[in-house]
Design an enzyme around this catalytic site. Sequence first.
Site, PDB file in Angstrom:
ATOM      1  N   HIS A 118       0.816  -1.230   0.000  1.00 19.41           N
ATOM      2  CA  HIS A 118       0.000   0.000   0.000  1.00 19.41           C
ATOM      3  C   HIS A 118       0.843   1.271   0.000  1.00 19.41           C
ATOM      4  O   HIS A 118       0.304   2.364  -0.174  1.00 19.41           O
ATOM      5  CB  HIS A 118      -0.929   0.034   1.218  1.00 19.41           C
ATOM      6  CG  HIS A 118      -1.958  -1.049   1.218  1.00 19.41           C
ATOM      7  ND1 HIS A 118      -2.801  -1.257   0.155  1.00 19.41           N
ATOM      8  CD2 HIS A 118      -2.274  -2.004   2.148  1.00 19.41           C
ATOM      9  CE1 HIS A 118      -3.600  -2.297   0.431  1.00 19.41           C
ATOM     10  NE2 HIS A 118      -3.295  -2.766   1.622  1.00 19.41           N
ATOM     11  N   ASP A 178      -3.379 -10.535  -2.328  1.00 16.62           N
ATOM     12  CA  ASP A 178      -3.882  -9.973  -1.072  1.00 16.62           C
ATOM     13  C   ASP A 178      -5.321  -9.488  -1.307  1.00 16.62           C
ATOM     14  O   ASP A 178      -5.658  -9.065  -2.408  1.00 16.62           O
ATOM     15  CB  ASP A 178      -2.981  -8.806  -0.650  1.00 16.62           C
ATOM     16  CG  ASP A 178      -3.304  -8.254   0.735  1.00 16.62           C
ATOM     17  OD1 ASP A 178      -2.567  -8.591   1.684  1.00 16.62           O
ATOM     18  OD2 ASP A 178      -4.286  -7.479   0.867  1.00 16.62           O
ATOM     19  N   HIS A 185      -6.741  -6.876  -0.386  1.00 16.09           N
ATOM     20  CA  HIS A 185      -6.802  -5.433  -0.645  1.00 16.09           C
ATOM     21  C   HIS A 185      -6.054  -5.096  -1.942  1.00 16.09           C
ATOM     22  O   HIS A 185      -5.060  -5.751  -2.273  1.00 16.09           O
ATOM     23  CB  HIS A 185      -6.173  -4.653   0.516  1.00 16.09           C
ATOM     24  CG  HIS A 185      -6.816  -4.919   1.841  1.00 16.09           C
ATOM     25  ND1 HIS A 185      -6.313  -5.842   2.741  1.00 16.09           N
ATOM     26  CD2 HIS A 185      -7.939  -4.387   2.395  1.00 16.09           C
ATOM     27  CE1 HIS A 185      -7.103  -5.865   3.810  1.00 16.09           C
ATOM     28  NE2 HIS A 185      -8.092  -5.001   3.630  1.00 16.09           N
ATOM     29  N   ASP A 242      -5.146 -12.493   3.521  1.00 11.41           N
ATOM     30  CA  ASP A 242      -6.357 -11.962   4.134  1.00 11.41           C
ATOM     31  C   ASP A 242      -7.615 -12.162   3.286  1.00 11.41           C
ATOM     32  O   ASP A 242      -8.694 -11.708   3.665  1.00 11.41           O
ATOM     33  CB  ASP A 242      -6.175 -10.477   4.515  1.00 11.41           C
ATOM     34  CG  ASP A 242      -5.453  -9.670   3.458  1.00 11.41           C
ATOM     35  OD1 ASP A 242      -5.234 -10.190   2.354  1.00 11.41           O
ATOM     36  OD2 ASP A 242      -5.107  -8.508   3.739  1.00 11.41           O
TER      37      ASP A 242
HETATM   38 ZN   LIG Z   1      -4.495  -6.916   2.754  1.00 11.02          ZN
END
Ligand SMILES: [Zn+2]
Length: 311
Positions: free
Chosen positions: A125, A162, A164, A246
């Site tokens: 991120h 992931d 996200h 996740d």
């Molecule tokens: Zn994540």
Amino acid sequence: MTTAYLTHPDALSHQTPAGHPEQIARMTAIASALNAPEFAGLMRLDAPLGTEDQLLLCHPEQYISRIRKALPAAGIYQLDADTHVSPGSMNAALRGVGGACQAVNLVMEGTAQNAFVGLRPPGHHAERATPMGFCLFGTVAIAACHAMERHGLQRVAVVDFDVHHGNGTQDLLWDEQRAFFVSSHQMPLWPGTGKAEERGAFSNVMNIPLPPGTDGASFRRIYEDMVLPQLDRFAPELVLVSAGFDAHRDDPLAQLELLEDDFAWVTGALCDIAARHCAGRLVSVLEGGYDLDALGRSVAAHIRVLMEKGA
Ligand SMILES: [Zn+2]
């Protein structure tokens, strides 16, 4: 050949506030899962500290010194709503960067077939000059640029499963023609980017938004129909993986329904891409995964396949 596993105790010195999902216990959960006898054959290495030159591949000097200066002498300093630093955070993050670059060297030089870098904080991120979502530096993007600069590669694939969106990796590789970045992620979900229309400056970015509730069967079908054919077309000279766990059904931060078997499946599929195009060269970097039991089991499933494919 063999599978390398790079980690370092410095990952335990990056502190987050009590109750924060990105916690030190994630490292302990992974370490105990990898204590099983089946993992005795891993090539276990201490991750070196990343260098200033490696950070500069993706981040401006002012940003690096801003992060350095933000480190408190004691306690925890909050950079944004989710992202924190403690006295040990710089070294922890630098182990991630150094570990990922070293892992690239090991597979490029043929010392290891593939590698897993198990460190924290995660990296995908972090944008060029903005820490975000628990992340300080764009570890996997730095590793990709390191592979291009140090090893002269012209085609590096980065696959991020992931849950996200890998907004930081996308930002750092947006106009990098030598990289092909694929992210599959839940949408809607923080950080809100990663729409299919976001394609990169050279159509070198592929975003696969997945609705909440997506299960393993749909996830596999989407990879088979959309992701794997594009990777075959790109014909990478190295495959990098942002391995966040996740998207697991038990994870508290999102609503996908993957199980360990699905992570094993996608790991195998990416190893097969690497085998077809680049003699199996693959480096996987830990990102998220916040249910401790599911994280331990998922990393074990991921590494089991790396070892089978790397044998
Ligand atoms: Zn994540």
